[in-house]
Design an enzyme around this catalytic site. Structure first.
Site, mmCIF file in Angstrom:
data_model
loop_
_atom_site.group_PDB
_atom_site.id
_atom_site.type_symbol
_atom_site.label_atom_id
_atom_site.label_comp_id
_atom_site.label_asym_id
_atom_site.label_seq_id
_atom_site.Cartn_x
_atom_site.Cartn_y
_atom_site.Cartn_z
ATOM 1 N N SER A 212 -21.668 -26.737 78.156
ATOM 2 C CA SER A 212 -21.879 -25.342 77.731
ATOM 3 C C SER A 212 -22.484 -24.541 78.873
ATOM 4 C CB SER A 212 -22.797 -25.294 76.509
ATOM 5 O OG SER A 212 -22.230 -26.044 75.471
ATOM 6 N N ARG A 213 -23.183 -25.224 79.787
ATOM 7 C CA ARG A 213 -23.835 -24.524 80.902
ATOM 8 C C ARG A 213 -22.845 -24.161 82.009
ATOM 9 N NH1 ARG A 213 -28.322 -28.144 79.291
ATOM 10 N NH2 ARG A 213 -30.091 -26.821 78.755
ATOM 11 N N ALA B 219 -22.051 -23.132 71.383
ATOM 12 C CA ALA B 219 -21.273 -22.819 72.587
ATOM 13 C C ALA B 219 -20.193 -23.898 72.749
ATOM 14 C CB ALA B 219 -22.165 -22.713 73.819
ATOM 15 N N LEU B 220 -19.476 -24.114 71.660
ATOM 16 C CA LEU B 220 -18.541 -25.246 71.600
ATOM 17 C C LEU B 220 -17.382 -25.064 72.582
ATOM 18 C CD1 LEU B 220 -18.360 -25.878 67.726
ATOM 19 C CD2 LEU B 220 -20.023 -26.722 69.403
ATOM 20 N N LYS C 262 -21.498 -37.981 78.220
ATOM 21 C CA LYS C 262 -21.981 -37.170 79.340
ATOM 22 C C LYS C 262 -23.506 -37.154 79.401
ATOM 23 C CE LYS C 262 -21.996 -32.705 81.391
ATOM 24 N NZ LYS C 262 -23.306 -32.302 80.817
ATOM 25 N N ASP C 263 -24.144 -37.133 78.231
ATOM 26 C CA ASP C 263 -25.612 -37.213 78.187
ATOM 27 C C ASP C 263 -25.974 -38.684 77.992
ATOM 28 O OD1 ASP C 263 -26.489 -34.324 78.224
ATOM 29 O OD2 ASP C 263 -25.039 -34.296 76.599
ATOM 30 N N GLY D 206 -14.778 -30.209 74.985
ATOM 31 C CA GLY D 206 -15.503 -31.482 74.872
ATOM 32 C C GLY D 206 -16.033 -31.675 73.456
ATOM 33 N N HIS D 207 -16.617 -30.614 72.880
ATOM 34 C CA HIS D 207 -17.110 -30.708 71.503
ATOM 35 C C HIS D 207 -15.940 -30.950 70.541
ATOM 36 C CE1 HIS D 207 -20.482 -28.125 73.195
ATOM 37 N NE2 HIS D 207 -21.133 -29.116 72.641
ATOM 38 N N GLN E 52 -36.584 -29.181 72.864
ATOM 39 C CA GLN E 52 -36.090 -29.974 73.993
ATOM 40 C C GLN E 52 -35.988 -29.184 75.293
ATOM 41 O OE1 GLN E 52 -32.296 -30.797 71.747
ATOM 42 N NE2 GLN E 52 -31.400 -30.786 73.781
HETATM 43 O O1 PAF Z 1 -26.540 -32.947 73.279
HETATM 44 C C1 PAF Z 1 -26.921 -31.923 72.676
HETATM 45 O O2 PAF Z 1 -26.193 -30.937 72.530
HETATM 46 C C2 PAF Z 1 -28.335 -31.897 72.110
HETATM 47 O O3 PAF Z 1 -29.229 -32.568 72.922
HETATM 48 C C3 PAF Z 1 -28.400 -32.428 70.655
HETATM 49 C C4 PAF Z 1 -28.019 -33.888 70.571
HETATM 50 C C5 PAF Z 1 -27.482 -31.602 69.762
HETATM 51 C C6 PAF Z 1 -29.840 -32.290 70.126
HETATM 52 O O4 PAF Z 1 -30.266 -30.969 70.137
#
Ligand code: PAF
Length: 282
Positions: A186-187, A32-33, A149-150, A36-37, A61
């Site tokens: 993506s959300r 879902a690029l 961001k994460d 940002g990606h 996850q």
């Molecule tokens: O940040 C993400 O998109 C995911 O947590 C990652 C690092 C690709 C791991 O699934």
């Protein structure tokens, strides 16, 4: 050059071989690029001769009540974006290929994986670290790029690389924002127009906090914005707002000096959003 799509580990090994020499940067994604990606991919290109993007919605996850089944999957558009950005290999394995049924061993994120975001998503960071280590072992990149961001994910991946002596440089990419401040995710595509208007309170809270000096003032200013947004329609439902050490995610003391991350998570409608800002306290 066309993008090579590697659909399993064997195809990845072959594709990697075909690159010949040169350094490799990995951009792990769940697809879902968005812009940002793309900024992560551009940063990757600055750090290495070849860029590999992984596209894998990692079931490990997601909690049982989370959005794994509805997480956006847009593989054709992702591939097009990768081609436009000059990515050489897209690694898009199946869950069966990544997680054979007889697997036993996984990574624990330790205590740092159970605080802040980890307190709301039990097991989430164990799942993230397990897949990231697998991707690093399979792609064997020189550099891997993760979004700021994460922030807690980034800190834990750095911790894992240090604690387990993983031979890779971890590079952080700045958060990419819409002109009105909303951090790209993506959300975001789950948000209605009204949800999106409420969601702007996250970045507004970070800006309000960043304008203050001490931890107490920073948190109070951020909370005031978030409290106000709790009265909007739809309301913002706050999970947490914390001011934490960016390396450990422990809360900072009132006399803290140096970097601190102001991190926030909240739900708007059916969407859960996170955002953060790294501040320098003196
Ligand atoms: O940040 C993400 O998109 C995911 O947590 C990652 C690092 C690709 C791991 O699934």
């Amino acid at each position: 050059m066309d993008v090579i799509v590697a659909g399993d580990r064997a195809e990845l090994a072959k594709a990697r071989e075909s690159l010949g020499g040169g350094s490799i940067a990995l951009v792990p994604t769940m697809g879902a690029l968005h812009e940002g990606h793309r900024s992560l991919i551009r940063l990757a290109r600055e750090h290495a001769d070849h860029v590999v993007v992984s596209v894998f919605v990692n079931p490990l996850q997601f909690g049982p009540a989370e959005d794994f089944s509805r997480y956006p999957r847009t593989f054709d558009a992702d591939l097009e974006a990768c081609a436009e950005e000059g990515v050489e290999i897209v690694f898009a394995p199946s869950a069966e290929d990544m997680y054979p049924p007889d697997r036993q061993v996984s990574i624990s994120a330790g205590g740092m994986g159970t605080v802040v975001e980890g307190a709301f998503r039990p097991g989430h960071f164990d799942g993230v670290l397990t897949v990231v280590l697998k991707l690093l072992n399979l792609v064997r990149p020189d550099v891997a790029i993760f979004g700021q961001k994460d922030a807690q994910q980034l800190a834990l991946i750095r911790r894992m690389a240090a604690d387990l002596n993983v031979p890779v440089s971890i590079v952080a990419a700045p958060t990419f924002r819409e002109p009105d401040g909303l951090a790209l995710s993506s959300r975001n595509r789950y948000l209605s127009a009204a949800d999106r208007a409420t969601a702007l309170a996250l970045s507004r809270a970070l800006r309000a906090g960043a304008a203050r000096e001490t931890p107490g003032e920073i948190l109070a200013a951020a909370r005031a914005v978030l409290d106000e947004a709790a009265r909007l329609d739809p309301p913002l439902l706050l999970d947490y707002v914390v001011l934490a050490d960016p390396a450990t995610f422990a809360p900072v003391a009132e006399d803290h000096s140096g970097e601190a991350v102001l991190a926030v998570a909240a739900r708007v409608g059916s969407t859960r959003l996170i955002d953060n800002a790294v501040l320098r306290l003196s």
